[in-house]
Motif scaffolding. Structure first.
Motif, PDB file in Angstrom:
ATOM      1  N   ASN A 181       0.825  -1.202   0.000  1.00 26.14           N
ATOM      2  CA  ASN A 181       0.000   0.000   0.000  1.00 26.14           C
ATOM      3  C   ASN A 181       0.864   1.258   0.000  1.00 26.14           C
ATOM      4  N   ALA A 182       1.099   1.791  -1.179  1.00 25.44           N
ATOM      5  CA  ALA A 182       1.899   3.011  -1.314  1.00 25.44           C
ATOM      6  C   ALA A 182       1.160   4.233  -0.781  1.00 25.44           C
ATOM      7  N   ASN A 183      -0.151   4.085  -0.552  1.00 22.02           N
ATOM      8  CA  ASN A 183      -0.957   5.214  -0.085  1.00 22.02           C
ATOM      9  C   ASN A 183      -1.337   5.098   1.389  1.00 22.02           C
ATOM     10  N   ALA A 184      -0.696   4.208   2.116  1.00 27.19           N
ATOM     11  CA  ALA A 184      -0.989   4.073   3.542  1.00 27.19           C
ATOM     12  C   ALA A 184      -0.723   5.397   4.261  1.00 27.19           C
ATOM     13  N   LYS A 185      -1.611   5.754   5.177  1.00 29.32           N
ATOM     14  CA  LYS A 185      -1.458   6.995   5.930  1.00 29.32           C
ATOM     15  C   LYS A 185      -0.621   6.750   7.183  1.00 29.32           C
ATOM     16  N   VAL A 186       0.263   7.688   7.466  1.00 29.60           N
ATOM     17  CA  VAL A 186       1.139   7.576   8.636  1.00 29.60           C
ATOM     18  C   VAL A 186       0.837   8.714   9.605  1.00 29.60           C
ATOM     19  N   VAL A 187       0.583   8.319  10.848  1.00 35.50           N
ATOM     20  CA  VAL A 187       0.351   9.274  11.930  1.00 35.50           C
ATOM     21  C   VAL A 187       1.485   9.137  12.933  1.00 35.50           C
ATOM     22  N   CYS A 188       2.203  10.222  13.192  1.00 35.37           N
ATOM     23  CA  CYS A 188       3.269  10.217  14.199  1.00 35.37           C
ATOM     24  C   CYS A 188       2.854  11.074  15.387  1.00 35.37           C
ATOM     25  N   PHE A 189       3.541  10.893  16.499  1.00 36.45           N
ATOM     26  CA  PHE A 189       3.233  11.628  17.717  1.00 36.45           C
ATOM     27  C   PHE A 189       4.431  12.479  18.139  1.00 36.45           C
ATOM     28  N   LYS A 190       4.137  13.666  18.648  1.00 36.71           N
ATOM     29  CA  LYS A 190       5.182  14.533  19.187  1.00 36.71           C
ATOM     30  C   LYS A 190       4.755  15.032  20.567  1.00 36.71           C
ATOM     31  N   LEU A 191       5.590  14.730  21.555  1.00 31.50           N
ATOM     32  CA  LEU A 191       5.358  15.173  22.923  1.00 31.50           C
ATOM     33  C   LEU A 191       6.445  16.156  23.322  1.00 31.50           C
ATOM     34  N   THR A 192       6.042  17.320  23.832  1.00 30.81           N
ATOM     35  CA  THR A 192       6.993  18.260  24.400  1.00 30.81           C
ATOM     36  C   THR A 192       6.670  18.441  25.881  1.00 30.81           C
ATOM     37  N   ASN A 193       7.447  19.253  26.570  1.00 26.86           N
ATOM     38  CA  ASN A 193       7.200  19.493  27.991  1.00 26.86           C
ATOM     39  C   ASN A 193       7.472  20.963  28.303  1.00 26.86           C
ATOM     40  N   ASN A 194       6.410  21.650  28.706  1.00 28.54           N
ATOM     41  CA  ASN A 194       6.504  23.085  29.027  1.00 28.54           C
ATOM     42  C   ASN A 194       7.056  23.904  27.861  1.00 28.54           C
ATOM     43  N   ALA A 195       6.688  23.544  26.664  1.00 31.31           N
ATOM     44  CA  ALA A 195       7.172  24.250  25.481  1.00 31.31           C
ATOM     45  C   ALA A 195       6.304  25.470  25.182  1.00 31.31           C
ATOM     46  N   ASP A 196       6.964  26.552  24.707  1.00 29.41           N
ATOM     47  CA  ASP A 196       6.180  27.690  24.253  1.00 29.41           C
ATOM     48  C   ASP A 196       5.760  27.440  22.801  1.00 29.41           C
ATOM     49  N   GLU A 197       4.993  28.366  22.232  1.00 31.11           N
ATOM     50  CA  GLU A 197       4.413  28.135  20.906  1.00 31.11           C
ATOM     51  C   GLU A 197       5.480  27.955  19.827  1.00 31.11           C
ATOM     52  N   SER A 198       6.561  28.722  19.902  1.00 26.80           N
ATOM     53  CA  SER A 198       7.606  28.597  18.883  1.00 26.80           C
ATOM     54  C   SER A 198       8.313  27.249  19.001  1.00 26.80           C
ATOM     55  N   GLU A 199       8.537  26.783  20.216  1.00 25.33           N
ATOM     56  CA  GLU A 199       9.167  25.479  20.416  1.00 25.33           C
ATOM     57  C   GLU A 199       8.274  24.362  19.908  1.00 25.33           C
ATOM     58  N   LYS A 200       6.970  24.468  20.167  1.00 28.88           N
ATOM     59  CA  LYS A 200       6.018  23.468  19.684  1.00 28.88           C
ATOM     60  C   LYS A 200       6.044  23.398  18.153  1.00 28.88           C
ATOM     61  N   THR A 201       6.016  24.578  17.528  1.00 30.74           N
ATOM     62  CA  THR A 201       6.014  24.632  16.064  1.00 30.74           C
ATOM     63  C   THR A 201       7.277  24.017  15.484  1.00 30.74           C
ATOM     64  N   ARG A 202       8.432  24.343  16.070  1.00 29.80           N
ATOM     65  CA  ARG A 202       9.696  23.788  15.574  1.00 29.80           C
ATOM     66  C   ARG A 202       9.735  22.269  15.724  1.00 29.80           C
ATOM     67  N   ALA A 203       9.264  21.770  16.851  1.00 27.74           N
ATOM     68  CA  ALA A 203       9.293  20.326  17.095  1.00 27.74           C
ATOM     69  C   ALA A 203       8.415  19.575  16.099  1.00 27.74           C
ATOM     70  N   VAL A 204       7.219  20.089  15.875  1.00 24.24           N
ATOM     71  CA  VAL A 204       6.302  19.430  14.943  1.00 24.24           C
ATOM     72  C   VAL A 204       6.805  19.541  13.509  1.00 24.24           C
ATOM     73  N   THR A 205       7.302  20.713  13.116  1.00 22.94           N
ATOM     74  CA  THR A 205       7.821  20.916  11.761  1.00 22.94           C
ATOM     75  C   THR A 205       8.997  19.986  11.485  1.00 22.94           C
ATOM     76  N   LYS A 206       9.869  19.823  12.469  1.00 28.56           N
ATOM     77  CA  LYS A 206      11.022  18.932  12.318  1.00 28.56           C
ATOM     78  C   LYS A 206      10.567  17.493  12.115  1.00 28.56           C
ATOM     79  N   LEU A 207       9.573  17.050  12.873  1.00 23.34           N
ATOM     80  CA  LEU A 207       9.065  15.683  12.736  1.00 23.34           C
ATOM     81  C   LEU A 207       8.453  15.462  11.362  1.00 23.34           C
TER      82      LEU A 207
END
Length: 223
Positions: free
Chosen positions: A145-171
């Motif tokens: 299945n070349a079209n299988a959907k992939v869901v990943c998880f990102k957990l941060t701790n006490n992150a501000d909005e910019s840190e959250k955005t960077r972490a998710v964008t990197k993933l």
């Protein structure tokens, strides 16, 4: 849908008896597995041996200890069977023990290392572990299945909005995930498990406050 879920935390061996791990209980993946199976999806759960287990007897269970075990189990499952989606919620170790220096001697770390004597100062050097998430699309494609959907998880701790955005964008950047479920440890309580489901462009598709709600929203999005 046929869905593969991963969950729980990795245990990485320093020597034959000592390990480093994380605080993941596997509760989220257990709830997701139960809820998605209850909705008549075909569910396989690859989870840590010591994680919380789902209740539904229809769920196929596979167990792991280390990140290497987890990677092998996911690859074997995805390449041998055609899955519609992968929900990768396992807490994979970013670093694993590489060498141990004790008493002036350096030895290779790992499950096969002999039990180290106590009473001396010990230094453990860690190495970066491979990113399992980066292979999920390719393994699913090999399984048919070349079209299988992939869901990943990102957990941060006490992150501000910019840190959250960077972490998710990197993933998103290195994994090529279709969706990321994001949450911050500081917001999680016994009563609530807040989360957001995001697209690669940063759009928030859905949000909620419980794992059961997450399962319902993920199923709708994946369909």
């Amino acid at each position: 849908m046929k869905i593969l879920i991963t969950g729980g935390g990795c245990r990485e061996y320093i020597d034959s008896v000592r390990v480093v791990t994380n605080s993941s209980t596997g509760r989220t993946s257990a709830v997701l597995a139960d809820e998605l199976a209850r909705k008549r999806n075909e569910v396989t759960l690859i989870t840590a041996e010591n994680a919380i287990k789902p209740q539904d007897s229809s769920i196929k269970m596979i167990f792991f200890q280390t990140g290497e075990d987890l990677a092998k189990a996911i690859k074997a499952e995805l390449t041998s069977s055609c899955y519609d989606a992968v929900i990768h919620a396992a807490a994979v170790s970013d670093f694993v023990p590489d060498t141990i220096t004790i008493g002036g001697q350096t030895v290779k770390a790992g499950k096969n290392a002999p039990k180290l004597h106590s009473g001396s100062e010990m230094t453990v050097t860690f190495k970066a572990s491979p990113k399992i998430a980066d292979n999920l699309h390719e393994w699913a494609k090999l399984g048919g299945n070349a079209n299988a959907k992939v869901v990943c998880f990102k957990l941060t701790n006490n992150a501000d909005e910019s840190e959250k955005t960077r972490a998710v964008t990197k993933l998103f950047g290195h994994s090529g995930a279709d969706f990321v479920v994001y949450n911050d440890l500081s917001e999680i309580t016994k009563e609530e498990h807040p989360f957001k489901i995001l697209k690669s462009d940063g759009e928030c598709l859905a949000s909620g406050k419980s794992n059961a709600e997450m399962a319902t929203l993920l199923e709708a999005i994946l369909k």
